[in-house]
Design an enzyme around this catalytic site. Structure first.
Site, PDB file in Angstrom:
ATOM      1  N   LYS A  39      14.335  37.015  85.237  1.00 42.65           N
ATOM      2  CA  LYS A  39      14.666  36.693  86.634  1.00 42.65           C
ATOM      3  C   LYS A  39      15.290  35.296  86.707  1.00 42.65           C
ATOM      4  O   LYS A  39      15.190  34.511  85.754  1.00 42.65           O
ATOM      5  CB  LYS A  39      13.393  36.749  87.484  1.00 42.65           C
ATOM      6  CG  LYS A  39      12.338  35.720  87.096  1.00 42.65           C
ATOM      7  CD  LYS A  39      11.014  35.984  87.812  1.00 42.65           C
ATOM      8  CE  LYS A  39       9.961  34.961  87.383  1.00 42.65           C
ATOM      9  NZ  LYS A  39       8.613  35.336  87.828  1.00 42.65           N
ATOM     10  N   ARG A 137      -0.218  37.336  96.794  1.00 44.97           N
ATOM     11  CA  ARG A 137       1.232  37.426  96.976  1.00 44.97           C
ATOM     12  C   ARG A 137       1.502  38.884  97.313  1.00 44.97           C
ATOM     13  O   ARG A 137       1.095  39.351  98.364  1.00 44.97           O
ATOM     14  CB  ARG A 137       1.937  36.903  95.711  1.00 44.97           C
ATOM     15  CG  ARG A 137       3.377  36.552  95.914  1.00 44.97           C
ATOM     16  CD  ARG A 137       3.975  35.739  94.765  1.00 44.97           C
ATOM     17  NE  ARG A 137       3.990  36.445  93.480  1.00 44.97           N
ATOM     18  CZ  ARG A 137       4.507  35.930  92.368  1.00 44.97           C
ATOM     19  NH1 ARG A 137       5.067  34.724  92.377  1.00 44.97           N
ATOM     20  NH2 ARG A 137       4.496  36.609  91.248  1.00 44.97           N
ATOM     21  N   HIS A 171      -1.029  40.034  88.763  1.00 43.78           N
ATOM     22  CA  HIS A 171      -0.497  38.746  88.297  1.00 43.78           C
ATOM     23  C   HIS A 171      -1.571  37.686  88.470  1.00 43.78           C
ATOM     24  O   HIS A 171      -2.219  37.622  89.521  1.00 43.78           O
ATOM     25  CB  HIS A 171       0.756  38.403  89.128  1.00 43.78           C
ATOM     26  CG  HIS A 171       1.572  37.283  88.562  1.00 43.78           C
ATOM     27  ND1 HIS A 171       2.018  37.245  87.258  1.00 43.78           N
ATOM     28  CD2 HIS A 171       2.041  36.145  89.139  1.00 43.78           C
ATOM     29  CE1 HIS A 171       2.726  36.139  87.063  1.00 43.78           C
ATOM     30  NE2 HIS A 171       2.750  35.446  88.184  1.00 43.78           N
ATOM     31  N   ARG A 226       4.175  40.171  79.439  1.00 40.15           N
ATOM     32  CA  ARG A 226       5.242  39.928  80.413  1.00 40.15           C
ATOM     33  C   ARG A 226       5.600  38.440  80.459  1.00 40.15           C
ATOM     34  O   ARG A 226       5.563  37.819  81.501  1.00 40.15           O
ATOM     35  CB  ARG A 226       4.658  40.352  81.776  1.00 40.15           C
ATOM     36  CG  ARG A 226       5.588  40.979  82.760  1.00 40.15           C
ATOM     37  CD  ARG A 226       4.792  41.554  83.923  1.00 40.15           C
ATOM     38  NE  ARG A 226       4.015  40.588  84.659  1.00 40.15           N
ATOM     39  CZ  ARG A 226       2.809  40.803  85.186  1.00 40.15           C
ATOM     40  NH1 ARG A 226       2.222  41.986  85.081  1.00 40.15           N
ATOM     41  NH2 ARG A 226       2.179  39.861  85.831  1.00 40.15           N
ATOM     42  N   TYR A 270      24.569   4.079  94.626  1.00 42.30           N
ATOM     43  CA  TYR A 270      24.331   4.160  96.070  1.00 42.30           C
ATOM     44  C   TYR A 270      23.067   3.418  96.479  1.00 42.30           C
ATOM     45  O   TYR A 270      22.041   3.481  95.776  1.00 42.30           O
ATOM     46  CB  TYR A 270      24.164   5.619  96.484  1.00 42.30           C
ATOM     47  CG  TYR A 270      25.441   6.409  96.510  1.00 42.30           C
ATOM     48  CD1 TYR A 270      26.510   6.020  97.317  1.00 42.30           C
ATOM     49  CD2 TYR A 270      25.577   7.550  95.736  1.00 42.30           C
ATOM     50  CE1 TYR A 270      27.680   6.774  97.340  1.00 42.30           C
ATOM     51  CE2 TYR A 270      26.742   8.303  95.759  1.00 42.30           C
ATOM     52  CZ  TYR A 270      27.791   7.912  96.564  1.00 42.30           C
ATOM     53  OH  TYR A 270      28.934   8.638  96.587  1.00 42.30           O
ATOM     54  N   CYS A 317      23.835  10.240  91.428  1.00 39.32           N
ATOM     55  CA  CYS A 317      24.801  10.679  92.446  1.00 39.32           C
ATOM     56  C   CYS A 317      24.975  12.199  92.347  1.00 39.32           C
ATOM     57  O   CYS A 317      24.356  12.851  91.516  1.00 39.32           O
ATOM     58  CB  CYS A 317      26.146  10.003  92.234  1.00 39.32           C
ATOM     59  SG  CYS A 317      26.055   8.221  92.026  1.00 39.32           S
ATOM     60  N   MET A 318      25.861  12.739  93.152  1.00 38.43           N
ATOM     61  CA  MET A 318      26.083  14.186  93.121  1.00 38.43           C
ATOM     62  C   MET A 318      26.641  14.643  91.767  1.00 38.43           C
ATOM     63  O   MET A 318      26.216  15.657  91.209  1.00 38.43           O
ATOM     64  CB  MET A 318      27.043  14.589  94.237  1.00 38.43           C
ATOM     65  CG  MET A 318      27.247  16.093  94.343  1.00 38.43           C
ATOM     66  SD  MET A 318      28.450  16.559  95.597  1.00 38.43           S
ATOM     67  CE  MET A 318      27.564  16.218  97.094  1.00 38.43           C
ATOM     68  N   ASP A 319      27.590  13.878  91.236  1.00 42.19           N
ATOM     69  CA  ASP A 319      28.303  14.317  90.031  1.00 42.19           C
ATOM     70  C   ASP A 319      28.202  13.354  88.851  1.00 42.19           C
ATOM     71  O   ASP A 319      28.767  13.621  87.796  1.00 42.19           O
ATOM     72  CB  ASP A 319      29.789  14.509  90.351  1.00 42.19           C
ATOM     73  CG  ASP A 319      29.988  15.252  91.650  1.00 42.19           C
ATOM     74  OD1 ASP A 319      29.448  16.367  91.754  1.00 42.19           O
ATOM     75  OD2 ASP A 319      30.637  14.701  92.560  1.00 42.19           O
TER      76      ASP A 319
HETATM   77  C1  LIG Z   1       7.722  35.169  86.832  1.00 40.96           C
HETATM   78  C2  LIG Z   1       6.738  36.188  86.509  1.00 40.96           C
HETATM   79  C3  LIG Z   1       6.272  36.352  85.187  1.00 40.96           C
HETATM   80  C4  LIG Z   1       6.610  35.388  84.078  1.00 40.96           C
HETATM   81  O1  LIG Z   1       5.848  34.211  84.238  1.00 40.96           O
HETATM   82  P1  LIG Z   1       5.851  33.062  83.144  1.00 40.96           P
HETATM   83  O2  LIG Z   1       4.801  32.117  83.594  1.00 40.96           O
HETATM   84  O3  LIG Z   1       7.217  32.457  83.187  1.00 40.96           O
HETATM   85  O4  LIG Z   1       5.567  33.706  81.848  1.00 40.96           O
HETATM   86  C5  LIG Z   1       5.470  37.448  84.927  1.00 40.96           C
HETATM   87  N1  LIG Z   1       5.092  38.292  85.901  1.00 40.96           N
HETATM   88  C6  LIG Z   1       5.477  38.143  87.192  1.00 40.96           C
HETATM   89  C7  LIG Z   1       5.015  39.104  88.210  1.00 40.96           C
HETATM   90  C8  LIG Z   1       6.295  37.077  87.535  1.00 40.96           C
HETATM   91  O5  LIG Z   1       6.667  36.919  88.807  1.00 40.96           O
END
Ligand SMILES: *Cc1c(COP(=O)(O)O)cnc(C)c1O
Length: 379
Positions: A39, A137, A171, A226, A270, A317-319
């Site tokens: 992701k 969540r 999770h 995961r 700045y 700065c920005m850049d």
């Molecule tokens: C982002 C996420 C992970 C991975 O988490 P890490 O801490 O980066 O290993 C696994 N499961 C779910 C549901 C997540 O949202």
């Protein structure tokens, strides 16, 4: 892009990714599947190249946050199973079906809407059920008071036509900090699975371990791990280095744009927040907050230039930003500087500004080209 055009770039070492992948896999049972979490553009590393690499390494599953991220992978020809961890409005069920993308379902209403869409399309939709054991969540609430109710809701969801219930997951909220809380969540999950089994409901893939649990709690690996951040070579929290050797996959680099000699008393950047206390040599780096290099680093973080370290001077700065190279004679325009890497850990920047390395990695902006090393390819 040719080398001198790159002002600031992120080198992504796919050989390191492969070694991290193998190291994490080795922590799990050989029969345990591996879901690579890609992701947020693979935590800033580039979703498509990372997904392709994981696919060729043998990762059984990939996961993303949303439909657009899943479609980007499919359009690039990634064929591995993909799970969307977030919600997708049921009106997009057609896209999920067309591209063979699995969807997370965390409530009965969504299950019913997806069931109706899949039934109308005449094609089963693959889904993973999300249960909330303490993260608060997404997912069906499954604390001690709601376990029996959760089992009943899930029984009804599983009876809906058109859905292929491939997985169930939860999770952890604090797998890098609180063992008792994590085990409480895990116990709730196992208890739910028992109650489901008693109703004759068994999910083929049970999963709950993100990086912290992959490293800390092998008992939670179940049918699939995961990991996200660990795959990219970072520990979810300090102190896990002994469990598994990981190497940072991203090195964020820039190239000295100019070197200036400025007298004591000169204000830099700045707001004139920094006034030079001595005659100084100042290097200008072509990286700024629009590249994802936090403005909060101003006057505080160090970068690496050659074997030396240079302290930021005044505001980012920005850049661009400025660093003090008075004590690093020989620094010249064109020299490479490492912003995040082995010698300049991204964790140091995160600690400095009170956040986590995840955020810094995700914030490396699209303006920064990703250059892929290893994995049998140069660019
Ligand atoms: C982002 C996420 C992970 C991975 O988490 P890490 O801490 O980066 O290993 C696994 N499961 C779910 C549901 C997540 O949202």
């Amino acid at each position: 892009m040719d080398d001198m055009r790159k002002r600031t770039w992120a080198e992504i070492d796919l050989d390191r990714l492969a070694r991290n992948y193998r190291a994490l896999r080795a922590l799990a049972d050989p029969s345990c599947k591996f879901m690579g979490v890609v992701k947020a553009n693979a935590y800033g590393h580039g979703a498509v190249p990372v997904a392709r690499a994981l696919e060729s390494l043998g990762a059984e599953y990939l996961s993303v946050a949303c439909l657009d991220e899943a479609l980007e992978l499919r359009e690039a020809g990634v064929q591995a199973p993909i799970l969307i961890l977030g919600l997708t409005p049921p009106e997009y069920a057609g896209a999920l079906l067309e591209h063979g993308i699995a969807q997370t379902v965390g409530d009965l209403e969504t299950a019913a809407a997806l069931s109706a869409a899949a039934t109308a399309a005449g094609k089963p939709l693959t889904v993973h059920l999300k249960v909330d054991t303490g993260m608060s969540r997404l997912g069906i609430l499954c604390d001690e008071a709601h376990l029996e109710g959760a089992a009943e809701i899930i029984r009804r969801a599983c009876a809906l036509p058109g859905l292929r219930w491939e997985g169930i997951f939860t999770h952890f909220a604090n797998a890098d900090g609180d063992e008792a809380y994590t085990m409480r969540q895990f116990t709730r999950f196992l208890d739910l699975l028992d109650r489901l089994a008693a109703r004759g409901i068994v999910f083929p893939i049970r999963h709950c371990a993100a990086s912290a649990a992959v490293l800390n709690y092998p008992c939670t690996h179940l049918d699939m791990i995961r990991p996200g951040i660990a795959l990219y070579g970072h520990y979810p929290a300090p102190g896990m280095e002994l469990t598994c050797a990981l190497e940072p996959v991203m090195t964020l680099k820039t190239r000295v744009a100019a070197v200036r000699d400025l007298p004591a008393g000169t204000a830099v950047s700045y707001g004139c927040t920094r006034v030079l206390e001595r005659d100084s040599r100042v290097a200008v780096l072509p990286v700024g907050y629009a590249d994802g290099y936090f403005r909060l680093f101003s006057d505080a973080l160090e970068v690496q230039i050659g074997p030396g370290r240079a302290h930021l001077l005044g505001r980012v700065c920005m850049d661009m930003c400025m660093v003090d190279v008075t004590d690093l004679p020989g620094v010249s325009p064109g020299d490479e500087s490492v912003l995040y890497g082995d010698q300049a850990p991204v964790e140091a920047g995160a600690d400095l500004v009170g956040t986590i390395q995840y955020e810094l990695l995700c914030d490396v902006s699209p303006r920064v080209p990703r250059v892929y090393l290893g994995g049998g390819r140069e660019d």
